[in-house]
Motif scaffolding. Sequence first.
Motif, PDB file in Angstrom:
ATOM      1  N   GLY A  59     -12.151  30.633  12.166  1.00  0.00           N
ATOM      2  CA  GLY A  59     -12.178  31.997  12.662  1.00  0.00           C
ATOM      3  C   GLY A  59     -13.336  32.353  13.559  1.00  0.00           C
ATOM      4  N   PHE A  60     -14.132  31.378  14.007  1.00  0.00           N
ATOM      5  CA  PHE A  60     -15.200  31.665  14.977  1.00  0.00           C
ATOM      6  C   PHE A  60     -15.477  30.407  15.790  1.00  0.00           C
ATOM      7  CE2 PHE A  60     -17.568  29.827  11.518  1.00  0.00           C
ATOM      8  CZ  PHE A  60     -18.665  29.198  12.086  1.00  0.00           C
ATOM      9  N   HIS A  61     -16.062  30.591  16.967  1.00  0.00           N
ATOM     10  CA  HIS A  61     -16.340  29.466  17.858  1.00  0.00           C
ATOM     11  C   HIS A  61     -17.579  28.711  17.355  1.00  0.00           C
ATOM     12  CE1 HIS A  61     -13.292  30.659  20.745  1.00  0.00           C
ATOM     13  NE2 HIS A  61     -13.761  31.899  20.714  1.00  0.00           N
ATOM     14  N   VAL A  62     -17.349  27.556  16.782  1.00  0.00           N
ATOM     15  CA  VAL A  62     -18.453  26.816  16.164  1.00  0.00           C
ATOM     16  C   VAL A  62     -19.367  26.156  17.192  1.00  0.00           C
ATOM     17  CG1 VAL A  62     -17.119  26.368  14.070  1.00  0.00           C
ATOM     18  CG2 VAL A  62     -17.033  24.714  15.954  1.00  0.00           C
ATOM     19  N   ASP A  63     -18.915  26.076  18.463  1.00  0.00           N
ATOM     20  CA  ASP A  63     -19.689  25.341  19.465  1.00  0.00           C
ATOM     21  C   ASP A  63     -20.422  26.228  20.455  1.00  0.00           C
ATOM     22  OD1 ASP A  63     -17.282  26.236  20.432  1.00  0.00           O
ATOM     23  OD2 ASP A  63     -16.918  24.503  21.733  1.00  0.00           O
ATOM     24  N   THR A  64     -20.492  27.538  20.192  1.00  0.00           N
ATOM     25  CA  THR A  64     -21.218  28.422  21.097  1.00  0.00           C
ATOM     26  C   THR A  64     -22.661  28.595  20.621  1.00  0.00           C
ATOM     27  OG1 THR A  64     -20.494  30.390  19.882  1.00  0.00           O
ATOM     28  CG2 THR A  64     -19.137  29.672  21.737  1.00  0.00           C
ATOM     29  N   PHE A  65     -23.525  28.935  21.545  1.00  0.00           N
ATOM     30  CA  PHE A  65     -24.949  29.059  21.223  1.00  0.00           C
ATOM     31  C   PHE A  65     -25.197  30.148  20.177  1.00  0.00           C
ATOM     32  CE2 PHE A  65     -29.020  31.196  21.974  1.00  0.00           C
ATOM     33  CZ  PHE A  65     -29.890  30.141  21.755  1.00  0.00           C
ATOM     34  N   GLU A  66     -24.511  31.313  20.335  1.00  0.00           N
ATOM     35  CA  GLU A  66     -24.771  32.428  19.430  1.00  0.00           C
ATOM     36  C   GLU A  66     -24.282  32.164  18.009  1.00  0.00           C
ATOM     37  OE1 GLU A  66     -21.086  33.479  21.936  1.00  0.00           O
ATOM     38  OE2 GLU A  66     -23.061  32.539  22.201  1.00  0.00           O
ATOM     39  N   ASN A  67     -23.406  31.177  17.855  1.00  0.00           N
ATOM     40  CA  ASN A  67     -22.889  30.872  16.520  1.00  0.00           C
ATOM     41  C   ASN A  67     -23.486  29.601  15.918  1.00  0.00           C
ATOM     42  OD1 ASN A  67     -21.176  33.097  16.306  1.00  0.00           O
ATOM     43  ND2 ASN A  67     -19.482  32.047  17.315  1.00  0.00           N
ATOM     44  N   ARG A  68     -24.487  29.043  16.578  1.00  0.00           N
ATOM     45  CA  ARG A  68     -25.054  27.782  16.098  1.00  0.00           C
ATOM     46  C   ARG A  68     -25.662  27.953  14.700  1.00  0.00           C
ATOM     47  NH1 ARG A  68     -26.637  22.822  17.882  1.00  0.00           N
ATOM     48  NH2 ARG A  68     -25.785  23.277  19.939  1.00  0.00           N
ATOM     49  N   ALA A  69     -26.408  29.024  14.490  1.00  0.00           N
ATOM     50  CA  ALA A  69     -27.025  29.242  13.175  1.00  0.00           C
ATOM     51  C   ALA A  69     -25.946  29.440  12.105  1.00  0.00           C
ATOM     52  CB  ALA A  69     -27.949  30.456  13.220  1.00  0.00           C
ATOM     53  N   ARG A  70     -24.884  30.183  12.464  1.00  0.00           N
ATOM     54  CA  ARG A  70     -23.800  30.421  11.523  1.00  0.00           C
ATOM     55  C   ARG A  70     -23.099  29.115  11.143  1.00  0.00           C
ATOM     56  NH1 ARG A  70     -18.696  34.441  12.933  1.00  0.00           N
ATOM     57  NH2 ARG A  70     -17.484  34.074  11.027  1.00  0.00           N
ATOM     58  N   ALA A  71     -22.813  28.287  12.130  1.00  0.00           N
ATOM     59  CA  ALA A  71     -22.158  27.009  11.873  1.00  0.00           C
ATOM     60  C   ALA A  71     -23.053  26.074  11.078  1.00  0.00           C
ATOM     61  CB  ALA A  71     -21.755  26.368  13.196  1.00  0.00           C
ATOM     62  N   THR A  72     -24.349  26.092  11.399  1.00  0.00           N
ATOM     63  CA  THR A  72     -25.298  25.242  10.671  1.00  0.00           C
ATOM     64  C   THR A  72     -25.382  25.653   9.195  1.00  0.00           C
ATOM     65  OG1 THR A  72     -26.616  24.883  12.681  1.00  0.00           O
ATOM     66  CG2 THR A  72     -27.687  24.440  10.575  1.00  0.00           C
ATOM     67  N   ALA A  73     -25.448  26.962   8.958  1.00  0.00           N
ATOM     68  CA  ALA A  73     -25.497  27.444   7.578  1.00  0.00           C
ATOM     69  C   ALA A  73     -24.231  27.049   6.813  1.00  0.00           C
ATOM     70  CB  ALA A  73     -25.650  28.957   7.575  1.00  0.00           C
ATOM     71  N   MET A  74     -23.081  27.131   7.465  1.00  0.00           N
ATOM     72  CA  MET A  74     -21.830  26.748   6.817  1.00  0.00           C
ATOM     73  C   MET A  74     -21.876  25.261   6.419  1.00  0.00           C
ATOM     74  SD  MET A  74     -17.948  26.924   8.375  1.00  0.00           S
ATOM     75  CE  MET A  74     -18.226  25.560   9.527  1.00  0.00           C
ATOM     76  N   MET A  75     -22.341  24.418   7.304  1.00  0.00           N
ATOM     77  CA  MET A  75     -22.385  22.981   7.024  1.00  0.00           C
ATOM     78  C   MET A  75     -23.426  22.659   5.954  1.00  0.00           C
ATOM     79  SD  MET A  75     -19.975  21.796   8.741  1.00  0.00           S
ATOM     80  CE  MET A  75     -20.307  20.099   8.259  1.00  0.00           C
ATOM     81  N   LEU A  76     -24.541  23.358   5.960  1.00  0.00           N
ATOM     82  CA  LEU A  76     -25.555  23.106   4.947  1.00  0.00           C
ATOM     83  C   LEU A  76     -25.025  23.406   3.548  1.00  0.00           C
ATOM     84  CD1 LEU A  76     -28.770  24.563   6.653  1.00  0.00           C
ATOM     85  CD2 LEU A  76     -28.294  22.154   6.120  1.00  0.00           C
ATOM     86  N   VAL A  77     -24.260  24.499   3.431  1.00  0.00           N
ATOM     87  CA  VAL A  77     -23.685  24.830   2.134  1.00  0.00           C
ATOM     88  C   VAL A  77     -22.653  23.807   1.715  1.00  0.00           C
ATOM     89  CG1 VAL A  77     -22.295  26.529   0.873  1.00  0.00           C
ATOM     90  CG2 VAL A  77     -24.098  27.296   2.427  1.00  0.00           C
ATOM     91  N   LEU A  78     -21.806  23.395   2.647  1.00  0.00           N
ATOM     92  CA  LEU A  78     -20.778  22.401   2.322  1.00  0.00           C
ATOM     93  C   LEU A  78     -21.418  21.074   1.944  1.00  0.00           C
ATOM     94  CD1 LEU A  78     -18.158  23.093   5.150  1.00  0.00           C
ATOM     95  CD2 LEU A  78     -18.026  23.754   2.749  1.00  0.00           C
ATOM     96  N   ASP A  79     -22.472  20.691   2.652  1.00  0.00           N
ATOM     97  CA  ASP A  79     -23.144  19.418   2.358  1.00  0.00           C
ATOM     98  C   ASP A  79     -23.878  19.473   1.030  1.00  0.00           C
ATOM     99  OD1 ASP A  79     -22.193  18.433   4.713  1.00  0.00           O
ATOM    100  OD2 ASP A  79     -24.047  18.725   5.847  1.00  0.00           O
ATOM    101  N   GLY A  80     -24.269  20.671   0.624  1.00  0.00           N
ATOM    102  CA  GLY A  80     -25.016  20.800  -0.626  1.00  0.00           C
ATOM    103  C   GLY A  80     -24.154  20.777  -1.865  1.00  0.00           C
ATOM    104  N   ARG A  81     -22.871  20.703  -1.686  1.00  0.00           N
ATOM    105  CA  ARG A  81     -21.954  20.736  -2.848  1.00  0.00           C
ATOM    106  C   ARG A  81     -21.646  19.328  -3.333  1.00  0.00           C
ATOM    107  NH1 ARG A  81     -17.812  25.776  -2.566  1.00  0.00           N
ATOM    108  NH2 ARG A  81     -19.422  27.362  -2.489  1.00  0.00           N
TER     109      ARG A  81
END
Length: 359
Positions: A337-359
């Motif tokens: 539901g969001f553009h994972v490859d845009t500059f403004e969403n980099r922090a959002r995408a990174t946070a999503m991956m950090l949570v997924l990797d931490g599981r």
Amino acid sequence: MQGLMYRLAELDADSAGLVRVIDYFDTLVRHGSDTASLLRASAQLADCVVGIEIVEHGRSKKNLRRCDPRGRWSPEPQFPPSMARDIAVDDEVLGKVWIERPGAHLPLDEMLVDRMALTAAIILQPRRLPTEAEHTRNLLFPMDELAVLTSCAGLGIEPQTPVRVMAIKAVSDTAGGTAHLVISQDCTPGKAVGIEADGEYLNLVAGSFAPTPELSKLALSSSIRAGISLAASASEVNTILSTARFARAQASATTPIVNADDLGALNLLAPGSHIDHSRIPDLVLAEEIGDTKQGLELLETLRAYLQSGTLRAAADSMHLHHSSVAHRLAKLSQHVGFHVDTFENRARATAMMLVLDGR
């Protein structure tokens, strides 16, 4: 307070009885007992006949009742009152309570009658119904579960109704007062109203609420910043209040109203209550796609892109053509539901991956 009283009682055995008497009558108040329940409970505790006499407001008639330890009403006294106390509310005497103990007083009689009178005063005091603003405040800042359910009932909101919180604050408070935006009643669940709290204005809005362009223009022209929380059931709305405040903190002159949904896993940085991951759309959708082989491939591509910084660098690290990486990222963006490859969403995408990797 109750726990503290019991700890004090352990230090001083003589005070244990006093603690039990206090707690006994406090429990009656918490459970909303009436005068009949008060009499029955008091007679059982005192193990003797107890009585109450209430002067009806504006009338000379007195309502007198007595009860024995077995819960039987005793209209005729067997012994004269051995100890009595007036029932007073705001310096007005509403009646009296007493015990009819045969023989000598017991050590706790004075405390027992005092608590009877105090409890009767609380029961007889005219009860003011909470306002809609008070119900809204109690829902957002509840003391306990009972307060939540009471507020839901008072506002006419089913506890499971999806709602959000909108936190509003002016850029500067030089104008005085707390800034707020007028929210349509159609967007407000039940009878909830806006309230002021800690220098900001809080509105309860429907779970489907989204700011209109007109509302955003009004916020911009009024130098107002606002944040909309994640969605939660009305009975749990207090747990996501912090995400409304966090979203407001991300608002700017170009984006005066920020929806917490658009921050994704970054909401986990919001101070305050622990945020359930199931409330964050990014994480829910990413977990869904991560259960498939193709989904894991898409997430791995995003991980490589975030680590390398560019499409070509990610393609080199994965031995793919850069157009294949772009295609995968576009497919993942469509799913979460969001553009994972845009500059403004980099922090959002990174946070999503950090949570997924931490599981």
